[in-house]
Enzyme design. Structure first.
Site, PDB file in Angstrom:
ATOM      1  N   GLY A 192       0.853  -1.179   0.000  1.00 43.32           N
ATOM      2  CA  GLY A 192       0.000   0.000   0.000  1.00 43.32           C
ATOM      3  C   GLY A 192       0.883   1.222   0.000  1.00 43.32           C
ATOM      4  O   GLY A 192       1.789   1.337   0.843  1.00 43.32           O
ATOM      5  N   CYS A 246       4.952  -0.443   5.162  1.00 40.63           N
ATOM      6  CA  CYS A 246       5.714  -0.498   3.915  1.00 40.63           C
ATOM      7  C   CYS A 246       6.837   0.528   3.945  1.00 40.63           C
ATOM      8  O   CYS A 246       7.948   0.270   3.471  1.00 40.63           O
ATOM      9  CB  CYS A 246       4.795  -0.260   2.712  1.00 40.63           C
ATOM     10  SG  CYS A 246       3.676  -1.636   2.344  1.00 40.63           S
ATOM     11  N   ILE A 260       0.343   4.051   0.963  1.00 40.97           N
ATOM     12  CA  ILE A 260       0.201   4.872   2.169  1.00 40.97           C
ATOM     13  C   ILE A 260       0.417   4.046   3.440  1.00 40.97           C
ATOM     14  O   ILE A 260       0.136   4.519   4.534  1.00 40.97           O
ATOM     15  CB  ILE A 260      -1.167   5.583   2.248  1.00 40.97           C
ATOM     16  CG1 ILE A 260      -2.313   4.567   2.350  1.00 40.97           C
ATOM     17  CG2 ILE A 260      -1.359   6.547   1.082  1.00 40.97           C
ATOM     18  CD1 ILE A 260      -3.648   5.200   2.740  1.00 40.97           C
ATOM     19  N   SER A 261       0.956   2.851   3.304  1.00 42.33           N
ATOM     20  CA  SER A 261       1.163   1.983   4.463  1.00 42.33           C
ATOM     21  C   SER A 261       2.394   2.407   5.265  1.00 42.33           C
ATOM     22  O   SER A 261       3.506   2.465   4.710  1.00 42.33           O
ATOM     23  CB  SER A 261       1.344   0.535   4.014  1.00 42.33           C
ATOM     24  OG  SER A 261       1.873  -0.249   5.063  1.00 42.33           O
ATOM     25  N   PRO A 262       2.242   2.651   6.566  1.00 39.74           N
ATOM     26  CA  PRO A 262       3.414   3.001   7.365  1.00 39.74           C
ATOM     27  C   PRO A 262       4.393   1.843   7.482  1.00 39.74           C
ATOM     28  O   PRO A 262       5.606   2.046   7.559  1.00 39.74           O
ATOM     29  CB  PRO A 262       2.821   3.369   8.727  1.00 39.74           C
ATOM     30  CG  PRO A 262       1.525   2.634   8.799  1.00 39.74           C
ATOM     31  CD  PRO A 262       1.016   2.624   7.389  1.00 39.74           C
TER      32      PRO A 262
END
Length: 199
Positions: free
Chosen positions: A9, A15, A11-13
């Protein structure tokens, strides 16, 4: 040679916290990576997860503590409440898909740059100017931000179906195609590396 499907994602923290360790591990073991951006919120809905804003307060509080701990552990800048989160993941995801199809640039760096822009730089990765800047900075034609939108949308939707079929339910999620072994979370990259070393 192993093949890794990386469900992510933009916007995944988590990631973001993964950094470029996947790319380093893949290079070390001669593995290839296919980047598969997905709509995380729809993934949660499809696989029994709960969107962050709807989680019990105890889970939200723990997430905040854990993210802060991991950022400190990794030594990376991090804003727990970034100015542009959540934001529309689709435009940056389409850009990743277009860049992967085009080739020629630093795809791993591009993916990481989108997450870093959100969690460290307070930039809105749904904005065309931000997407174009990040594309260009990683060796891609900035016009990819506007090209292949239909293909991008189609692939983005298919990635979600692929993720559900592969057993993914969060991000980052790594699947080794040859063995079906699944690894969820940036804190499982050591296990992924051990698995690749055993092949």
């Amino acid at each position: 040679m192993a093949s890794i499907d990386y469900y992510l994602g933009t916007i995944s923290p988590y990631c973001y916290l993964a950094g470029l360790r996947l790319e380093e591990i893949a290079e070390k073991h001669g593995a290839t990576i296919t980047y598969k951006p997905v709509d995380l919120m729809q993934m949660f809905d499809r696989t029994g997860g709960i969107r962050p804003k709807d989680r019990h307060v105890s889970r939200q509080e723990y997430r905040a503590q854990e993210l802060t701990r991991w950022a400190a552990h990794m030594g990376v800048p991090f804003h727990l409440n970034p100015a542009h989160w959540p934001t529309n993941m689709a435009p940056s995801s389409y850009a990743v898909i277009a860049a992967q199809n085009a080739g020629g640039g630093d795809l791993g760096g591009l993916v990481h740059a989108f997450t870093r822009a959100t969690w460290a730089e307070q930039r809105d990765i749904a904005e065309d100017s931000v997407i174009r800047d990040i594309l260009q900075a990683h060796g891609f034609d900035p016009d990819l931000a506007d090209k292949g939108l239909f293909v991008g949308a189609e692939t983005y939707g298919r990635n979600l179906e692929d993720a559900v079929e592969a057993g993914a339910f969060g991000a980052p999620f790594y699947v080794v195609r040859e063995t079906g072994q699944r690894f969820w979370g940036q804190d499982r990259l050591d296990f992924l590396e051990r698995h690749l070393a055993s092949l």
